[in-house]
Design an enzyme around this catalytic site. Structure first.
Site, PDB file in Angstrom:
ATOM      1  CB  CYS A 273      12.286 -11.631 -28.530  1.00 25.12           C
ATOM      2  SG  CYS A 273      10.912 -10.855 -29.356  1.00 25.12           S
TER       3      CYS A 273
ATOM      4  N   PRO B 205       6.212 -18.864 -32.501  1.00 25.67           N
ATOM      5  CG  PRO B 205       7.025 -16.951 -31.380  1.00 25.67           C
ATOM      6  CD  PRO B 205       6.369 -17.391 -32.664  1.00 25.67           C
ATOM      7  CD1 TRP B 206       7.127 -21.609 -26.753  1.00 24.49           C
ATOM      8  CD2 TRP B 206       6.609 -19.950 -25.345  1.00 24.49           C
ATOM      9  NE1 TRP B 206       8.247 -21.340 -26.009  1.00 24.49           N
ATOM     10  CE2 TRP B 206       7.952 -20.315 -25.125  1.00 24.49           C
ATOM     11  CE3 TRP B 206       6.078 -18.918 -24.564  1.00 24.49           C
ATOM     12  CZ2 TRP B 206       8.774 -19.707 -24.175  1.00 24.49           C
ATOM     13  CZ3 TRP B 206       6.890 -18.298 -23.619  1.00 24.49           C
ATOM     14  CH2 TRP B 206       8.218 -18.692 -23.438  1.00 24.49           C
TER      15      TRP B 206
ATOM     16  CB  SER C   8      15.115 -20.647 -29.746  1.00 21.34           C
ATOM     17  OG  SER C   8      15.009 -21.831 -30.490  1.00 21.34           O
TER      18      SER C   8
ATOM     19  CD  GLU D  21      15.831 -15.224 -25.591  1.00 20.58           C
ATOM     20  OE1 GLU D  21      15.990 -16.350 -26.081  1.00 20.58           O
ATOM     21  OE2 GLU D  21      15.169 -14.328 -26.132  1.00 20.58           O
TER      22      GLU D  21
ATOM     23  CD  GLU E   5      11.965 -10.520 -36.854  1.00 25.06           C
ATOM     24  OE1 GLU E   5      12.708 -10.188 -35.907  1.00 25.06           O
ATOM     25  OE2 GLU E   5      11.746  -9.790 -37.830  1.00 25.06           O
TER      26      GLU E   5
ATOM     27  CE  LYS F 252       6.082 -25.986 -35.757  1.00 27.37           C
ATOM     28  NZ  LYS F 252       5.440 -26.052 -34.427  1.00 27.37           N
ATOM     29  N   PRO F 253       1.843 -23.271 -35.969  1.00 28.89           N
ATOM     30  CG  PRO F 253      -0.220 -23.616 -34.894  1.00 28.89           C
ATOM     31  CD  PRO F 253       0.526 -23.920 -36.164  1.00 28.89           C
ATOM     32  CB  SER F 254       4.353 -22.722 -30.443  1.00 28.56           C
ATOM     33  OG  SER F 254       4.741 -23.532 -29.354  1.00 28.56           O
ATOM     34  CD  GLU F 255       6.303 -27.566 -30.390  1.00 27.75           C
ATOM     35  OE1 GLU F 255       6.062 -26.822 -31.364  1.00 27.75           O
ATOM     36  OE2 GLU F 255       7.456 -27.780 -29.968  1.00 27.75           O
TER      37      GLU F 255
END
Ligand code: NAD
Length: 500
Positions: free
Chosen positions: A304, A171-172, A249, A402, A270, A196-199
């Site tokens: 989170c 995630p970012w 998410s 959330e 997670e 793959k990282p968050s875009e």
């Protein structure tokens, strides 16, 4: 200066807003130990959310790019999976040392790409280094069921094996740290990785790849940039990936799990959280308010495990709310370059900013008044005021979903049973905290709370030795600790017949 609820927060900005970002990584996928351009010319702009400036662009990866990375990972894993724990430990220690030697660059990149304050970026990089160091040691200390003669004339040996190639989707909110939480145990257990990282936040992960290139075996760590629906989707479906791990998410977790089910792939998730903070009347209220100031607003609440939903005993609700408003009023909002004392940065993107803004508007439409904050701040940048909603009734929407921003709600309860019931009334089960001086309550209440981590008189304190992960809608699988090594390994039983 402490705000009382009537004054407004302002965004502090650096004198020169267009400071060039130093140390940008190459704009390519990292496959087989070097950077490659990718099969498509499409690219993704990477923004600084504090200025809304484009600071870089990275390739929009395709399924073909993932396939190339998986091929590299499959071939590298054969030799890597046969190394001894001592050899793997040496490589992980080297990664930790490289990160430590380049921590300034990584911190600056992380702040530039996420808008997070320098103090948060420093903490992220320190924890990243510690994660690699911990896993370097942990992989040399694995234990399991004792080998032995469990059937007459047979001796059993239990082997711990790598699963193979692991697909990782991050995630970012903590781009480098969330990558480290996966890469370290996955490599420690003898697997290779395609990540793959968050875009929105690929820069620190690409930088890590650039820094370790040539210092670790080629192909054990591969990074493919791109969107979830293309690159993430291919990682979840690729037949040569044995396990896919996602931090993100609930919706993304569900999509990955559904796709992974088709190839009976193992899944490690997670996901989101909505952490209750249960405050009993005997608690140190000042400490609890200071705890929520830190844990509810760290990383602008984009965490989170954020302490975002207070449940306080009705007899002390007003006193606690006043203390909390005082604490929150002293938070310093600004761009990371505006000073080392900045505590609250922007939301990560315009989309997320609008989502948080809409949650605030909904709460106001539902009749709730913010005790402090409650508004968006001036552009440029996606800044939102640190906000506390008090006197929130049971079941209110603002206290259920959330928000993932600098917003804390305060509800009250009258009995311990009610507090436990209400705290558990959430689809999430990641973390919670309990504030009390009563020894009995500090043991009995955590046992009844349905969350993967429960702190007592604390919140959001993590350590590499202990597991992190959720129950219910927060997913399954554990990061950190020996449990993460278990999650990224497979167990094999070899039974030897003495008489044959
Ligand atoms: P997100 O789900 O939008 O994105 C996470 C990653 O999943 C990104 O890399 C994205 O590209 C990818 N993705 C999205 N759709 C996908 C799909 N269909 N298939 C495969 N990959 C897909 O989450 P986010 O907005 O980046 O991060 C915020 C969320 O992450 C919050 O819900 C937060 O609670 C959660 N989070 C959880 C933890 C934890 O430890 N439990 C830690 C950090 C963040």
């Amino acid at each position: 200066m402490t705000l009382t609820g009537t004054e407004r927060f302002t965004v502090r900005r650096p004198a020169a807003d267009h400071l060039a970002v130093a140390g940008l990584p190459p704009a390519g996928h990292f496959i087989g130990g070097s950077f490659v351009p990718g099969s498509s010319t499409d690219s993704i702009d990477v923004m600084d959310p504090a200025t809304e400036n484009v600071i870089a662009s990275v390739p929009a990866g395709t399924a073909a790019d993932v396939d190339l990375a998986v091929d590299a990972a499959v071939s590298a894993q054969k030799a890597w999976g046969s190394t001894t724990p001592k050899e793997r430990s040496g490589v992980l220690s080297r990664i930790a040392n490289i990160i430590e030697a380049n921590r300034e660059t990584l911190e600056q990149l992380e702040s530039a790409n996420t808008g997070k304050p320098r103090a948060v970026a420093e903490d992220d990089v320190s924890s990243t280094i510690d994660t690699f160091r911990f896993m370097a040691g942990a992989c040399r200390t694995l234990t399991s069921l004792a080998g032995g003669d469990y059937a007459t004339g047979h001796t059993s040996v239990i082997l711990r094996e790598p699963v193979g190639v692991v697909g990782v989707i991050t995630p970012w909110n903590y781009p480098l740290l969330m990558a480290a939480w996966k890469i370290a145990p996955i490599l420690a257990a003898g697997n290779s990785v395609v990540l793959k990282p968050s875009e929105q936040t690929p820069l620190s992960t690409l930088k890590l790849a650039e820094l370790v290139a040539g210092h670790i075996p080629d192909g054990i760590l591969n990074v493919v940039t791109g969107q979830g629906r293309t690159v993430g989707q291919r990682l979840a479906e690729h037949p040569d990936i044995a396990l896919v791990a996602l931090t993100g998410s609930v919706v993304s977790g569900q999509a990955v799990a559904e796709t992974a089910a088709r190839s009976v792939k193992r899944v490690h998730l997670e996901l989101g959280g909505k952490a209750p903070v249960v405050i009993f009347p005997d608690a140190d209220l000042a400490a609890a308010a200071a705890g929520v100031r830190n844990a509810g607003f760290w990383n602008a609440g984009q965490d989170c495990g954020a302490a975002c939903r207070v449940l306080v005993h009705e007899s002390v609700a007003e006193e606690f709310t006043n203390l909390l408003v005082g604490e929150v009023g002293s938070l310093i909002v600004g761009a990371p370059g505006a000073g080392d004392d900045i505590e609250i940065g922007p939301m990560i993107s315009r989309t997320h900013f609008e989502r948080v803004r809409d949650s605030l508007a909904e709460a106001k439409a539902d009749g709730f008044q913010a005790a402090i904050g409650g508004s968006v701040l001036d552009a440029p940048g996606y800044f939102i005021e640190p906000t506390v909603f008090s006197n929130v009734p049971a079941g209110a929407a603002i206290a259920s979903h959330e928000i993932f921003g600098p917003v804390v709600t305060v509800e009250s309860f009258s009995t311990t049973e009610e507090a436990i019931l209400r705290a558990n009334e959430t689809p999430y089960g990641l973390s919670a905290s309990v504030w009390t001086k009563d020894a009995g309550l500090s043991l009995s209440v955590p046992k009844q709370l349905d969350f993967g981590t429960v702190w007592v008189n604390s919140h959001l304190v993590l350590a590499c030795e202990v597991p992190w992960g959720g129950f219910k809608g927060s997913g399954y699988g554990r990061d950190l600790s020996l449990y993460a090594l278990d999650d990224f390994s497979r167990t094999k039983h070899v039974m030897i017949n003495h008489g044959a």
